[in-house]
Design a protein around this motif. Structure first.
Motif, mmCIF file in Angstrom:
data_model
loop_
_atom_site.group_PDB
_atom_site.id
_atom_site.type_symbol
_atom_site.label_atom_id
_atom_site.label_comp_id
_atom_site.label_asym_id
_atom_site.label_seq_id
_atom_site.Cartn_x
_atom_site.Cartn_y
_atom_site.Cartn_z
ATOM 1 N N ILE A 107 0.180 6.721 4.319
ATOM 2 C CA ILE A 107 0.207 8.117 4.757
ATOM 3 C C ILE A 107 0.851 8.169 6.143
ATOM 4 O O ILE A 107 0.262 7.750 7.145
ATOM 5 C CB ILE A 107 -1.206 8.723 4.811
ATOM 6 C CG1 ILE A 107 -1.877 8.658 3.429
ATOM 7 C CG2 ILE A 107 -1.145 10.169 5.297
ATOM 8 C CD1 ILE A 107 -3.317 9.146 3.422
ATOM 9 N N TRP A 151 -8.529 4.314 -3.737
ATOM 10 C CA TRP A 151 -8.506 5.733 -4.091
ATOM 11 C C TRP A 151 -7.845 5.937 -5.446
ATOM 12 O O TRP A 151 -6.698 6.398 -5.533
ATOM 13 C CB TRP A 151 -7.767 6.507 -3.001
ATOM 14 C CG TRP A 151 -7.997 7.979 -2.997
ATOM 15 C CD1 TRP A 151 -8.522 8.751 -3.997
ATOM 16 C CD2 TRP A 151 -7.697 8.886 -1.927
ATOM 17 N NE1 TRP A 151 -8.574 10.062 -3.620
ATOM 18 C CE2 TRP A 151 -8.078 10.172 -2.354
ATOM 19 C CE3 TRP A 151 -7.145 8.717 -0.659
ATOM 20 C CZ2 TRP A 151 -7.906 11.289 -1.546
ATOM 21 C CZ3 TRP A 151 -6.975 9.821 0.144
ATOM 22 C CH2 TRP A 151 -7.350 11.102 -0.290
ATOM 23 N N ALA A 209 -3.925 4.525 5.681
ATOM 24 C CA ALA A 209 -3.856 5.764 6.460
ATOM 25 C C ALA A 209 -4.203 5.488 7.915
ATOM 26 O O ALA A 209 -4.832 4.461 8.235
ATOM 27 C CB ALA A 209 -4.840 6.791 5.890
ATOM 28 N N VAL A 223 -4.459 2.763 -0.553
ATOM 29 C CA VAL A 223 -3.812 3.728 0.330
ATOM 30 C C VAL A 223 -4.088 3.315 1.772
ATOM 31 O O VAL A 223 -5.231 3.038 2.140
ATOM 32 C CB VAL A 223 -4.349 5.156 0.073
ATOM 33 C CG1 VAL A 223 -3.792 6.137 1.113
ATOM 34 C CG2 VAL A 223 -4.014 5.631 -1.333
ATOM 35 N N ALA A 225 0.832 -1.207 0.000
ATOM 36 C CA ALA A 225 0.000 0.000 0.000
ATOM 37 C C ALA A 225 0.864 1.253 0.000
ATOM 38 O O ALA A 225 2.021 1.248 0.432
ATOM 39 C CB ALA A 225 -0.915 0.006 1.218
ATOM 40 N N THR A 226 0.288 2.331 -0.475
ATOM 41 C CA THR A 226 0.875 3.655 -0.308
ATOM 42 C C THR A 226 0.439 4.156 1.060
ATOM 43 O O THR A 226 -0.758 4.278 1.332
ATOM 44 C CB THR A 226 0.391 4.611 -1.408
ATOM 45 O OG1 THR A 226 0.794 4.104 -2.685
ATOM 46 C CG2 THR A 226 0.954 5.999 -1.199
ATOM 47 N N PRO A 249 -12.330 8.551 -2.919
ATOM 48 C CA PRO A 249 -11.883 7.358 -2.191
ATOM 49 C C PRO A 249 -13.051 6.639 -1.534
ATOM 50 O O PRO A 249 -14.102 7.230 -1.283
ATOM 51 C CB PRO A 249 -10.945 7.940 -1.128
ATOM 52 C CG PRO A 249 -11.478 9.321 -0.886
ATOM 53 C CD PRO A 249 -12.031 9.796 -2.202
ATOM 54 N N TRP A 279 -4.122 14.960 5.936
ATOM 55 C CA TRP A 279 -4.629 13.858 6.777
ATOM 56 C C TRP A 279 -4.497 14.169 8.266
ATOM 57 O O TRP A 279 -5.252 13.666 9.088
ATOM 58 C CB TRP A 279 -3.918 12.542 6.433
ATOM 59 C CG TRP A 279 -4.760 11.368 6.826
ATOM 60 C CD1 TRP A 279 -4.706 10.658 8.001
ATOM 61 C CD2 TRP A 279 -5.841 10.796 6.079
ATOM 62 N NE1 TRP A 279 -5.671 9.682 8.022
ATOM 63 C CE2 TRP A 279 -6.379 9.736 6.852
ATOM 64 C CE3 TRP A 279 -6.393 11.064 4.828
ATOM 65 C CZ2 TRP A 279 -7.443 8.961 6.421
ATOM 66 C CZ3 TRP A 279 -7.453 10.296 4.383
ATOM 67 C CH2 TRP A 279 -7.968 9.251 5.179
ATOM 68 N N VAL A 284 4.264 10.595 2.349
ATOM 69 C CA VAL A 284 3.609 9.387 1.874
ATOM 70 C C VAL A 284 4.662 8.483 1.272
ATOM 71 O O VAL A 284 5.526 8.951 0.516
ATOM 72 C CB VAL A 284 2.524 9.735 0.828
ATOM 73 C CG1 VAL A 284 1.935 8.487 0.209
ATOM 74 C CG2 VAL A 284 1.430 10.579 1.472
#
Length: 404
Positions: free
Chosen positions: A12, A379, A50, A48, A9-10, A385, A347, A17
């Motif tokens: 946050i 997203w 987070a 993503v 995943a990317t 998203p 965020w 990021v």
């Protein structure tokens, strides 16, 4: 509790990021780009990751309690549905803005007591952390016993000072956003016996289950308490300070108002109604909250400052769901699409900053040792998203698999 790693995943992080593998053990973040060591792997490719959101003020639960004016549903069922909505929207910690008012019905002290008791009873069945913001109408002296009880409950609540009574009786010649300090002796008061005031109170009367004439009579009676209100505010603030509860003031319209509540311990300015108040809050080092629906829509429905404009001016620290849980994620998405800031910084408005303002040092960011309150987002570039998974202390609170 099973260990797991979210890979691909990317992510946050607090200030940037990056593609980081996040390992979770015993409900905490145990490693970033550490070894798998036999842990279950969750595939985050194309998603993503987070920190799950922290909602400092949300009253959308009222729609589950009363979906139509005057129609109250069973409290426990309403709160269970609210909990599901929170998890589905990636909110792992929610402060329900529970209005404690002199009104009967939905916003009464009796209903508030039911909600507080039901949340305590339901705690083992809830998927996210449901806390309470004691959204206290300062003319409602009857709420003090409940406030005192809630302040020593298992999950420390927040205390928010609200004065919708003074706002309601404001002379219509004065704009709501610029009204004088609530306790100003020269505060401009409307004719509470006139037809215009009665018409204005009709919606509140329906919510309270009262005839409009009876409700306006109640408002006139409660207004006679005005001289006693400052002393009761001082008492409530003293009780909250004694247990370290975070405090907020709501809809401040003058720097004097902000200063007054700051003096009682409220270091969070919730929905300041003009630039002067927001500026005074910033100068004093207070936290500043605006509504996520405001940011998601591109402006306030009340004519108050726009959240995006306030963010650009350095006068917005936190976005709250206010009356619509999906708005928190939608607001971040809109702000990013509009170029209001980098994703990591945006965020913070919905995770790290509200957690810090509320004294929750164990959550709000993806970092070693923090609670594994996480949300996996689908997203795609240029599209809204959507939440695919929500974890609360490493526990699966919500999961949705796309049809494709």
């Amino acid at each position: 509790m099973q260990h797991f790693v979210i890979e691909g995943a990317t992510v946050i992080l607090l200030d940037h990021v990056a593609p980081v593998a996040v390992r979770v053990e015993a409900g905490r973040i145990a490693a970033l780009d550490g070894p798998r060591d036999g842990a279950r792997v969750i595939d985050g490719r194309g998603l993503v990751l987070a920190p799950a959101m922290v909602d400092i003020h949300g009253d959308a639960f009222e729609r589950q309690l009363m979906p139509r004016p005057g129609v109250l549903l069973p409290t426990e069922a309403a709160l269970l549905e609210t909990d599901r909505q929170l998890a589905a929207n990636g909110i792992a910690t929610a402060y329900h803005a529970l209005t404690l008012s002199f009104e009967p019905g939905l916003r009464s002290v009796a209903t508030g007591r039911e909600v507080v008791a039901a949340l305590a009873a339901l705690a083992p069945r809830l998927t996210v952390e449901n806390r309470v913001q004691l959204r206290w109408e300062t003319f409602c002296f009857e709420a003090l016993p409940l406030i005192e009880e809630a302040l020593v409950g298992p999950l420390l609540p927040a205390l928010a000072f609200n004065d919708h009574m003074t706002m309601a009786v404001l002379d219509p010649s004065c704009a709501l956003q610029d009204r004088p300090f609530d306790h100003d002796p020269a505060f401009p008061v409307t004719d509470m016996h006139g037809a215009a005031f009665a018409a204005k109170m009709e919606t509140r009367a329906k919510r309270s289950g009262m005839a409009a004439t009876d409700f306006t009579a109640l408002m006139r009676e409660i207004w006679t308490r005005r001289a006693e209100v400052p002393a009761v505010i001082a008492l409530a603030g003293e009780r909250a300070r004694a247990v370290g509860a975070p405090m907020l003031s709501h809809d401040d319209s003058q720097p004097e108002t902000r200063s007054f509540y700051r003096g009682h311990g409220a270091r969070i300015s919730e929905f300041p109604m003009n630039l002067a108040v927001a500026g005074a809050a910033r100068e004093a080092g207070d936290w500043i909250v605006f509504g996520a629906p405001n940011a998601a829509r591109g402006g306030s429905h009340l004519g108050s400052p726009g959240a995006a404009d306030m963010l650009a001016a350095g006068l917005c620290d936190i976005l709250a769901s206010d009356y619509y849980y999906p708005a928190v994620l939608a607001a971040v998405a809109r702000l990013q699409a509009d170029g209001a800031g980098a994703l990591a910084g945006l965020w913070k408005l919905v995770a790290a900053n509200p957690a810090e303002a509320l004294g929750l040092a164990d959550r709000g960011e993806i970092a070693l040792g923090k609670r594994a309150d996480l949300v996996l987002l689908d997203w795609p570039d240029g599209h809204p998203p959507v939440v695919r998974q929500t974890f609360v202390e490493g526990r699966a609170a919500y999961r949705a698999i796309a049809a494709g």
